[in-house]
Design an enzyme around this catalytic site. Structure first.
Site, PDB file in Angstrom:
ATOM      1  N   ASP A  26       0.731  -1.368  -0.066  1.00 23.55           N
ATOM      2  CA  ASP A  26       0.042   0.040  -0.107  1.00 23.55           C
ATOM      3  C   ASP A  26       0.977   1.254  -0.014  1.00 23.55           C
ATOM      4  OD1 ASP A  26      -2.509   1.412   0.048  1.00 23.55           O
ATOM      5  OD2 ASP A  26      -2.706   1.055   2.142  1.00 23.55           O
ATOM      6  N   ASN A  74     -11.064  -2.850  -5.236  1.00 23.88           N
ATOM      7  CA  ASN A  74     -10.376  -2.013  -6.021  1.00 23.88           C
ATOM      8  C   ASN A  74     -10.997  -1.659  -7.330  1.00 23.88           C
ATOM      9  OD1 ASN A  74      -7.065  -3.012  -4.936  1.00 23.88           O
ATOM     10  ND2 ASN A  74      -8.054  -1.076  -4.328  1.00 23.88           N
TER      11      ASN A  74
HETATM   12  C1  IPE Z   1      -5.458  -3.008  -0.131  1.00 27.97           C
HETATM   13  O1  IPE Z   1      -5.232  -1.432  -0.400  1.00 27.97           O
HETATM   14  C2  IPE Z   1      -5.306  -3.391  -1.489  1.00 27.97           C
HETATM   15  C3  IPE Z   1      -3.953  -3.750  -1.955  1.00 27.97           C
HETATM   16  C4  IPE Z   1      -3.007  -3.408  -1.468  1.00 27.97           C
HETATM   17  C5  IPE Z   1      -4.191  -4.496  -3.282  1.00 27.97           C
HETATM   18  P1  IPE Z   1      -5.933  -0.477  -0.360  1.00 27.97           P
HETATM   19  O2  IPE Z   1      -5.469   0.893  -0.511  1.00 27.97           O
HETATM   20  O3  IPE Z   1      -7.199  -0.934  -1.578  1.00 27.97           O
HETATM   21  O4  IPE Z   1      -6.996  -0.665   1.049  1.00 27.97           O
HETATM   22  P2  IPE Z   1      -7.908   0.586   1.601  1.00 27.97           P
HETATM   23  O5  IPE Z   1      -8.936   1.273   0.714  1.00 27.97           O
HETATM   24  O6  IPE Z   1      -6.848   1.730   2.030  1.00 27.97           O
HETATM   25  O7  IPE Z   1      -8.283  -0.209   2.916  1.00 27.97           O
HETATM   26  C1  IPE Z   2      -1.440   0.281  -3.404  1.00 20.11           C
HETATM   27  O1  IPE Z   2      -1.430   1.676  -3.406  1.00 20.11           O
HETATM   28  C2  IPE Z   2      -1.786  -0.453  -4.678  1.00 20.11           C
HETATM   29  C3  IPE Z   2      -2.989  -0.993  -4.918  1.00 20.11           C
HETATM   30  C4  IPE Z   2      -3.927  -0.892  -3.933  1.00 20.11           C
HETATM   31  C5  IPE Z   2      -3.437  -1.453  -6.374  1.00 20.11           C
HETATM   32  P1  IPE Z   2      -2.416   2.516  -3.555  1.00 20.11           P
HETATM   33  O2  IPE Z   2      -2.850   2.773  -4.683  1.00 20.11           O
HETATM   34  O3  IPE Z   2      -3.721   2.055  -2.457  1.00 20.11           O
HETATM   35  O4  IPE Z   2      -1.912   3.811  -2.907  1.00 20.11           O
HETATM   36  P2  IPE Z   2      -2.509   4.930  -1.561  1.00 20.11           P
HETATM   37  O5  IPE Z   2      -3.042   4.104  -0.566  1.00 20.11           O
HETATM   38  O6  IPE Z   2      -3.687   5.555  -2.567  1.00 20.11           O
HETATM   39  O7  IPE Z   2      -1.298   5.803  -1.171  1.00 20.11           O
HETATM   40 MG    MG Z   3      -4.196   2.486  -0.594  1.00 21.74          MG
END
Ligand code: IPE
Ligand code: IPE
Ligand code: MG
Length: 246
Positions: A26, A74
């Site tokens: 993340d 997602n």
């Molecule tokens: C969790 O991250 C999913 C992945 C890393 C693929 P998210 O960024 O989607 O999670 P939330 O929305 O902060 O819980």
């Molecule tokens: C993790 O990074 C990747 C996926 C969830 C696919 P994020 O896209 O969630 O990054 P933040 O949480 O917005 O920083």
């Molecule tokens: Mg995220």
């Protein structure tokens, strides 16, 4: 003070005791935002971190590294970001499968990946089939994965077997559930890592995490690498795992 010594991966490898590490990758978006870059730049840098960490997992002697790449939630993101993520994933498999195969890695994809675009499904199944006979570590990529979906499909498949008279409903046990999950056959989960400072599981490996150690770090995923993984394993080594006993 002098610069910090680089952790010696071989000494960490010999005594961390973990077989299976899962990572909620993340913070790509925040990494990009800090640099005034579009979110996709964070995802591209995130792919580089996947490469570094996959290599480090092999050096550290892990049997399995599971990476959460795209959750069943997602899809709520803008279509353009979803397309960017799928494109990066497709490119990653195409460009890195030779190296994984040469290193004896077995690639597994867990989650409802069959619901993805047919050409991507073919690419994934080809990569899994090509590396299935290898004897090295497993790199499992969680794609269109949600632990609640995983449990729903496990319950459905066990219920169907019970209805067909293959198993008695009252005889269904934890091992049957284990075997019906996407993670069937993977070693038990030892350590769950989440980057970027969030402290939640976001629908990842809820069943498998029952006795996993949890490790949260503020490091954003694109800044994560071999040293960071070694640090997480060092922390794991210091944990006192009791599994309910003494
Ligand atoms: C969790 O991250 C999913 C992945 C890393 C693929 P998210 O960024 O989607 O999670 P939330 O929305 O902060 O819980
Ligand atoms: C993790 O990074 C990747 C996926 C969830 C696919 P994020 O896209 O969630 O990054 P933040 O949480 O917005 O920083
Ligand atoms: Mg995220």
């Amino acid at each position: 003070m002098a610069t910090q010594a680089k952790p010696d991966l071989t000494s960490v490898a010999s005594d961390h005791g973990a077989r299976h590490v899962a990572i909620i990758m993340d913070g790509n978006g925040r990494w990009a935002k800090k640099r005034l870059l579009p979110r996709v730049a964070g995802h591209r840098a995130g792919v580089e971190a996947v490469r570094r960490v996959a290599r480090a997992a092999q050096d550290l002697g892990l049997e399995c590294l599971t990476l959460y790449a795209f959750s069943s939630e997602n899809w709520k993101r803008p279509a353009s970001e979803v397309a960017d993520l799928m494109g990066l994933l497709r490119h990653f498999i195409q460009s890195d499968i030779d190296e994984f195969h040469a290193n004896g890695v077995r690639l597994r994809v867990i989650g409802n990946y069959r619901a993805l675009e047919p050409s991507l499904v073919d690419l994934i199944e080809g990569a899994m089939a090509r590396t299935a006979g290898n004897s090295g570590p497993i790199i499992a990529i969680a794609l269109n994965y949600g632990a609640q979906d995983e449990m729903v499909q496990a319950v459905q498949s066990l219920a169907a077997r019970a209805a067909a008279g293959e198993i008695a409903a009252e005889a269904i046990g934890a091992a049957d559930i284990d075997g019906a999950l996407y993670t069937a056959g993977l070693p038990p989960l030892d350590l769950m890592v989440r980057t970027s400072g969030e402290q939640r599981l976001s629908n990842f490996m809820l069943w498998q995490a029952a006795y996993a150690e949890l490790y949260f770090t503020d490091t954003l995923w694109p800044d994560f690498g071999a040293d960071a993984l070694a640090q997480a394993l060092d922390a794991f080594r210091m944990r006192d795992r009791r599994f309910g006993g003494l």
